[in-house]
Design a protein around this motif. Structure first.
Motif, PDB file in Angstrom:
ATOM      1  N   ARG A   1       0.747  -1.147   0.061  1.00 39.00           N
ATOM      2  CA  ARG A   1       0.191  -0.214   0.173  1.00 39.00           C
ATOM      3  C   ARG A   1       0.904   1.133   0.040  1.00 39.00           C
ATOM      4  O   ARG A   1       0.625   2.284  -0.612  1.00 39.00           O
ATOM      5  N   LEU A   2       1.880   1.366   0.900  1.00 42.16           N
ATOM      6  CA  LEU A   2       2.651   2.365   1.036  1.00 42.16           C
ATOM      7  C   LEU A   2       3.486   2.750  -0.304  1.00 42.16           C
ATOM      8  O   LEU A   2       3.856   3.689  -0.927  1.00 42.16           O
ATOM      9  N   LYS A   3       3.969   1.601  -1.252  1.00 38.19           N
ATOM     10  CA  LYS A   3       4.770   1.622  -2.317  1.00 38.19           C
ATOM     11  C   LYS A   3       4.031   1.910  -3.474  1.00 38.19           C
ATOM     12  O   LYS A   3       4.456   2.708  -4.215  1.00 38.19           O
ATOM     13  N   GLY A   4       2.725   1.395  -3.384  1.00 38.81           N
ATOM     14  CA  GLY A   4       1.867   1.746  -4.540  1.00 38.81           C
ATOM     15  C   GLY A   4       1.910   0.461  -5.374  1.00 38.81           C
ATOM     16  O   GLY A   4       2.885  -0.082  -5.825  1.00 38.81           O
ATOM     17  N   GLU A   5       0.814  -0.133  -5.946  1.00 35.75           N
ATOM     18  CA  GLU A   5       0.656  -1.233  -6.571  1.00 35.75           C
ATOM     19  C   GLU A   5       0.863  -0.932  -8.296  1.00 35.75           C
ATOM     20  O   GLU A   5       0.416   0.006  -8.619  1.00 35.75           O
ATOM     21  N   ALA A   6       1.940  -1.707  -8.875  1.00 34.21           N
ATOM     22  CA  ALA A   6       2.182  -1.678 -10.302  1.00 34.21           C
ATOM     23  C   ALA A   6       1.127  -2.752 -10.948  1.00 34.21           C
ATOM     24  O   ALA A   6       0.632  -3.520 -10.393  1.00 34.21           O
ATOM     25  N   ALA A   7       0.853  -2.325 -12.414  1.00 36.65           N
ATOM     26  CA  ALA A   7      -0.015  -3.018 -13.172  1.00 36.65           C
ATOM     27  C   ALA A   7       0.442  -4.664 -13.061  1.00 36.65           C
ATOM     28  O   ALA A   7      -0.641  -5.375 -12.918  1.00 36.65           O
ATOM     29  N   ALA A   8       1.781  -4.854 -13.425  1.00 36.59           N
ATOM     30  CA  ALA A   8       2.021  -6.210 -13.392  1.00 36.59           C
ATOM     31  C   ALA A   8       1.570  -7.036 -12.136  1.00 36.59           C
ATOM     32  O   ALA A   8       1.508  -8.228 -11.999  1.00 36.59           O
ATOM     33  N   GLU A   9       1.857  -6.194 -10.862  1.00 39.06           N
ATOM     34  CA  GLU A   9       1.416  -6.832  -9.512  1.00 39.06           C
ATOM     35  C   GLU A   9      -0.085  -6.966  -9.418  1.00 39.06           C
ATOM     36  O   GLU A   9      -0.255  -8.224  -9.130  1.00 39.06           O
ATOM     37  N   LEU A  10      -1.053  -6.180  -9.875  1.00 39.13           N
ATOM     38  CA  LEU A  10      -2.243  -6.264  -9.869  1.00 39.13           C
ATOM     39  C   LEU A  10      -2.436  -7.368 -10.695  1.00 39.13           C
ATOM     40  O   LEU A  10      -3.329  -8.364 -10.236  1.00 39.13           O
ATOM     41  N   ALA A  11      -2.077  -7.598 -12.055  1.00 44.54           N
ATOM     42  CA  ALA A  11      -2.614  -8.881 -12.766  1.00 44.54           C
ATOM     43  C   ALA A  11      -1.950  -9.902 -12.156  1.00 44.54           C
ATOM     44  O   ALA A  11      -2.682 -11.049 -12.282  1.00 44.54           O
ATOM     45  N   GLY A  12      -0.757 -10.079 -11.538  1.00 46.57           N
ATOM     46  CA  GLY A  12      -0.399 -11.317 -10.888  1.00 46.57           C
ATOM     47  C   GLY A  12      -1.244 -11.691  -9.762  1.00 46.57           C
ATOM     48  O   GLY A  12      -1.720 -12.830  -9.377  1.00 46.57           O
ATOM     49  N   PHE A  13      -1.797 -10.867  -8.908  1.00 45.26           N
ATOM     50  CA  PHE A  13      -2.700 -11.002  -7.782  1.00 45.26           C
ATOM     51  C   PHE A  13      -3.824 -11.656  -8.469  1.00 45.26           C
ATOM     52  O   PHE A  13      -4.380 -12.530  -7.783  1.00 45.26           O
ATOM     53  N   ALA A  14      -4.338 -10.926  -9.230  1.00 44.34           N
ATOM     54  CA  ALA A  14      -5.592 -11.293  -9.928  1.00 44.34           C
ATOM     55  C   ALA A  14      -5.506 -12.764 -10.535  1.00 44.34           C
ATOM     56  O   ALA A  14      -6.559 -13.492 -10.174  1.00 44.34           O
ATOM     57  N   GLN A  15      -4.319 -13.226 -11.055  1.00 45.20           N
ATOM     58  CA  GLN A  15      -4.236 -14.548 -11.575  1.00 45.20           C
ATOM     59  C   GLN A  15      -4.168 -15.622 -10.513  1.00 45.20           C
ATOM     60  O   GLN A  15      -4.817 -16.634 -10.581  1.00 45.20           O
ATOM     61  N   ALA A  16      -3.687 -15.031  -9.373  1.00 43.91           N
ATOM     62  CA  ALA A  16      -3.747 -15.996  -8.138  1.00 43.91           C
ATOM     63  C   ALA A  16      -5.000 -16.215  -7.756  1.00 43.91           C
ATOM     64  O   ALA A  16      -5.189 -17.308  -7.306  1.00 43.91           O
ATOM     65  N   LEU A  17      -5.678 -15.104  -7.731  1.00 49.60           N
ATOM     66  CA  LEU A  17      -7.045 -15.192  -7.009  1.00 49.60           C
ATOM     67  C   LEU A  17      -8.002 -16.074  -7.954  1.00 49.60           C
ATOM     68  O   LEU A  17      -8.827 -16.954  -7.550  1.00 49.60           O
ATOM     69  N   ARG A  18      -7.571 -15.956  -9.224  1.00 46.10           N
ATOM     70  CA  ARG A  18      -8.414 -16.854 -10.225  1.00 46.10           C
ATOM     71  C   ARG A  18      -8.157 -18.305 -10.169  1.00 46.10           C
ATOM     72  O   ARG A  18      -8.997 -19.131 -10.107  1.00 46.10           O
ATOM     73  N   GLU A  19      -6.745 -18.412 -10.075  1.00 47.93           N
ATOM     74  CA  GLU A  19      -6.307 -19.830  -9.681  1.00 47.93           C
ATOM     75  C   GLU A  19      -6.881 -20.470  -8.505  1.00 47.93           C
ATOM     76  O   GLU A  19      -7.202 -21.470  -8.508  1.00 47.93           O
ATOM     77  N   ALA A  20      -6.919 -19.813  -7.330  1.00 45.57           N
ATOM     78  CA  ALA A  20      -7.601 -20.216  -6.132  1.00 45.57           C
ATOM     79  C   ALA A  20      -9.201 -20.539  -6.093  1.00 45.57           C
ATOM     80  O   ALA A  20      -9.521 -21.361  -5.334  1.00 45.57           O
ATOM     81  N   SER A  21      -9.556 -19.912  -6.952  1.00 43.85           N
ATOM     82  CA  SER A  21     -11.060 -20.152  -7.004  1.00 43.85           C
ATOM     83  C   SER A  21     -11.499 -21.023  -7.713  1.00 43.85           C
ATOM     84  O   SER A  21     -12.673 -21.597  -7.696  1.00 43.85           O
ATOM     85  N   MET A  22     -10.739 -21.840  -8.410  1.00 44.00           N
ATOM     86  CA  MET A  22     -11.008 -23.005  -9.245  1.00 44.00           C
ATOM     87  C   MET A  22     -11.038 -24.117  -8.521  1.00 44.00           C
ATOM     88  O   MET A  22     -10.543 -24.617  -7.550  1.00 44.00           O
TER      89      MET A  22
END
Length: 80
Positions: A59-80
């Motif tokens: 939060r302090l650093k700020g999220e980069a686009a690649a980080e958000l995409a990686g987080f979203a991918q992990a969430l998608r994988e975990a939801s399957m």
């Protein structure tokens, strides 16, 4: 990158260090590093203190686009 062969504590501590060393010392995570960090968080392989430290550092650093995409991918994988 967090290595599965290492203990979660050691690998995740290194990830926290990458993003939590201040404005000049921190760097953005790659897509793969971000995906792995979120996967470790979702699997409950970190302590509450580690999870909190990572999320605050991000939060302090700020999220980069690649980080958000990686987080979203992990969430998608975990939801399957």
């Amino acid at each position: 990158m967090i290595e599965r062969g290492r203990s979660s504590y050691e690998g995740f501590a290194a990830t926290i260090k990458l993003v939590g060393t201040g404005a000049r010392g921190s760097r953005d995570l790659s897509f793969g590093e971000a995906r792995e960090a979120m996967a470790v968080l979702l699997a409950g392989e970190t302590s509450e203190a580690q999870a909190g430290a990572f999320l605050i550092a991000m939060r302090l650093k700020g999220e980069a686009a690649a980080e958000l995409a990686g987080f979203a991918q992990a969430l998608r994988e975990a939801s399957m």
